[in-house]
Design a protein around this motif. Structure first.
Motif, PDB file in Angstrom:
ATOM      1  N   VAL A  14       0.834  -1.203   0.000  1.00 10.36           N
ATOM      2  CA  VAL A  14       0.000   0.000   0.000  1.00 10.36           C
ATOM      3  C   VAL A  14       0.870   1.255   0.000  1.00 10.36           C
ATOM      4  N   VAL A  15       1.893   1.281   0.831  1.00  9.71           N
ATOM      5  CA  VAL A  15       2.780   2.451   0.885  1.00  9.71           C
ATOM      6  C   VAL A  15       3.493   2.640  -0.456  1.00  9.71           C
ATOM      7  N   ALA A  16       3.968   1.551  -1.059  1.00 11.36           N
ATOM      8  CA  ALA A  16       4.624   1.649  -2.369  1.00 11.36           C
ATOM      9  C   ALA A  16       3.664   2.199  -3.418  1.00 11.36           C
ATOM     10  N   TYR A  17       2.426   1.770  -3.368  1.00  9.96           N
ATOM     11  CA  TYR A  17       1.415   2.271  -4.311  1.00  9.96           C
ATOM     12  C   TYR A  17       1.187   3.768  -4.109  1.00  9.96           C
ATOM     13  N   VAL A  18       1.061   4.172  -2.849  1.00  9.26           N
ATOM     14  CA  VAL A  18       0.839   5.590  -2.547  1.00  9.26           C
ATOM     15  C   VAL A  18       2.029   6.429  -3.016  1.00  9.26           C
ATOM     16  N   VAL A  19       3.245   5.950  -2.778  1.00 11.47           N
ATOM     17  CA  VAL A  19       4.442   6.668  -3.219  1.00 11.47           C
ATOM     18  C   VAL A  19       4.465   6.749  -4.745  1.00 11.47           C
ATOM     19  N   HIS A  20       4.157   5.658  -5.405  1.00 11.50           N
ATOM     20  CA  HIS A  20       4.136   5.642  -6.872  1.00 11.50           C
ATOM     21  C   HIS A  20       3.113   6.634  -7.411  1.00 11.50           C
ATOM     22  N   GLU A  21       1.905   6.600  -6.857  1.00  7.55           N
ATOM     23  CA  GLU A  21       0.844   7.499  -7.319  1.00  7.55           C
ATOM     24  C   GLU A  21       1.126   8.944  -6.948  1.00  7.55           C
ATOM     25  N   GLY A  22       1.928   9.168  -5.905  1.00  6.62           N
ATOM     26  CA  GLY A  22       2.250  10.514  -5.452  1.00  6.62           C
ATOM     27  C   GLY A  22       3.488  11.092  -6.115  1.00  6.62           C
ATOM     28  N   GLY A  23       3.927  10.482  -7.209  1.00  3.01           N
ATOM     29  CA  GLY A  23       5.072  11.018  -7.936  1.00  3.01           C
ATOM     30  C   GLY A  23       6.410  10.665  -7.312  1.00  3.01           C
ATOM     31  N   SER A 145      -5.299   0.932 -12.871  1.00  4.17           N
ATOM     32  CA  SER A 145      -4.022   0.861 -13.573  1.00  4.17           C
ATOM     33  C   SER A 145      -3.359  -0.485 -13.281  1.00  4.17           C
ATOM     34  N   LEU A 146      -2.348  -0.811 -14.054  1.00  2.88           N
ATOM     35  CA  LEU A 146      -1.602  -2.041 -13.813  1.00  2.88           C
ATOM     36  C   LEU A 146      -0.994  -2.024 -12.414  1.00  2.88           C
ATOM     37  N   ILE A 150      -1.714  -4.819  -9.490  1.00  2.00           N
ATOM     38  CA  ILE A 150      -0.614  -5.543  -8.819  1.00  2.00           C
ATOM     39  C   ILE A 150      -0.694  -5.320  -7.309  1.00  2.00           C
ATOM     40  N   THR A 151      -0.923  -4.076  -6.904  1.00  2.00           N
ATOM     41  CA  THR A 151      -1.035  -3.773  -5.471  1.00  2.00           C
ATOM     42  C   THR A 151      -2.194  -4.539  -4.846  1.00  2.00           C
ATOM     43  N   ILE A 152      -3.338  -4.538  -5.504  1.00  2.00           N
ATOM     44  CA  ILE A 152      -4.503  -5.259  -4.997  1.00  2.00           C
ATOM     45  C   ILE A 152      -4.185  -6.749  -4.859  1.00  2.00           C
ATOM     46  N   ALA A 153      -3.525  -7.320  -5.858  1.00  2.00           N
ATOM     47  CA  ALA A 153      -3.177  -8.746  -5.812  1.00  2.00           C
ATOM     48  C   ALA A 153      -2.231  -9.046  -4.651  1.00  2.00           C
ATOM     49  N   VAL A 154      -1.250  -8.196  -4.447  1.00  2.00           N
ATOM     50  CA  VAL A 154      -0.302  -8.406  -3.341  1.00  2.00           C
ATOM     51  C   VAL A 154      -1.015  -8.278  -1.999  1.00  2.00           C
ATOM     52  N   VAL A 155      -1.830  -7.243  -1.850  1.00  2.00           N
ATOM     53  CA  VAL A 155      -2.540  -7.030  -0.579  1.00  2.00           C
ATOM     54  C   VAL A 155      -3.472  -8.189  -0.279  1.00  2.00           C
ATOM     55  N   LEU A 156      -4.284  -8.589  -1.247  1.00  2.00           N
ATOM     56  CA  LEU A 156      -5.230  -9.680  -1.004  1.00  2.00           C
ATOM     57  C   LEU A 156      -4.517 -11.006  -0.764  1.00  2.00           C
ATOM     58  N   SER A 157      -3.401 -11.233  -1.447  1.00  2.00           N
ATOM     59  CA  SER A 157      -2.609 -12.449  -1.186  1.00  2.00           C
ATOM     60  C   SER A 157      -2.041 -12.433   0.230  1.00  2.00           C
TER      61      SER A 157
END
Length: 180
Positions: A14-23, A145-146, A150-157
Motif C-alpha cells: 500500500v505504501v509503495a502504491y501511494v508513493v508511486h501514485e504521489g510522484g 491501472s496495472l 498488482i497492489t490489490i493482488a499483493v494485498v489480497l494475497s
C-alpha cells in the motif's frame, strides 16, 4: 511470525502504491493518513478487547458518548466556517450511513472481533480498501491501472496468507502457566 510478515507485506504494498501514485514521494497528507490508520488500529484493538467484557454494542455506544464533546466541538467549528450545504437526499444518505454502517455495523464488527480474535479480524481491514478499489471498477467505472491491480493482488494475497497464519497471543498478566 508469518502473520506479521504478511501484514508488513500488505502494508508495504500500500505504501509503495501511494508513493508511486504521489510522484515518488510521500506527502504530508499521506503521513497524516498513516497516523490515522495507526490510531484506528489501536482503537479497533482496544474496542475488541473491551467487547469481550462489555459486548460489541456497549463498546461503540460508550465510544460515541466519550467522544461526543470532541466530535461536536469540531463539527460546530467546521459548520460555522463552511456552513451546512446539502440536499435532502444527501442528508438522508448521511443519516443512513451514520446509523447503519457506522453505528449498527459496529455492533457486529466488535462482537466479531471479540470472537474471531483481534489479529485475524484485523486482516479484513487491510483487505477493505483493496476490495473497494476492485468493486469501484464494475460498479462505478473506476479505472484500475496495472500498478493498482498488482497492489490489490499483493494485498489480497497477504491477507489470505495472514488469515491462515498462526497467531501467538500473549497470556494476560498474572495467568498461570500450570494446569490445575
Amino acid at each position: 511470525g508469518a502473520y506479521w510478515t504478511c501484514s508488513a507485506v500488505g502494508f508495504a504494498a500500500v505504501v509503495a502504491y501511494v508513493v508511486h501514485e504521489g510522484g515518488g514521494t510521500l506527502h504530508a497528507a499521506d503521513a497524516l493518513l498513516i497516523l490515522a490508520v495507526l490510531a484506528a488500529a489501536v482503537g479497533y484493538a482496544e474496542g475488541a478487547l473491551l467487547a469481550r467484557q462489555l459486548g460489541g454494542w456497549q463498546v461503540i455506544c460508550w465510544a460515541l458518548v466519550l467522544g461526543a464533546p470532541l466530535t461536536w466541538t469540531v463539527t460546530i467549528i467546521a459548520a460555522s466556517r463552511t456552513g451546512l450545504h446539502a440536499t435532502g437526499p444527501q442528508w438522508a444518505a448521511f443519516g443512513y450511513t451514520a446509523m447503519f454502517s457506522m453505528f449498527l455495523g459496529f455492533f457486529a464488527w466488535y462482537a466479531g472481533m471479540a470472537r474471531a480474535g483481534i489479529a485475524k479480524a484485523s486482516q479484513l481491514q487491510l483487505a477493505q480498501p483493496a476490495l473497494s478499489m476492485v468493486w469501484g471498477w464494475p460498479l462505478l467505472g473506476e479505472h484500475l491501472s496495472l500498478t493498482a491491480v498488482i497492489t490489490i493482488a499483493v494485498v489480497l494475497s497477504a491477507v489470505v496468507a495472514g488469515r491462515s497464519a498462526v497467531v501467538h497471543t500473549p497470556r494476560p498478566v498474572g495467568e498461570s502457566l500450570s494446569v490445575p
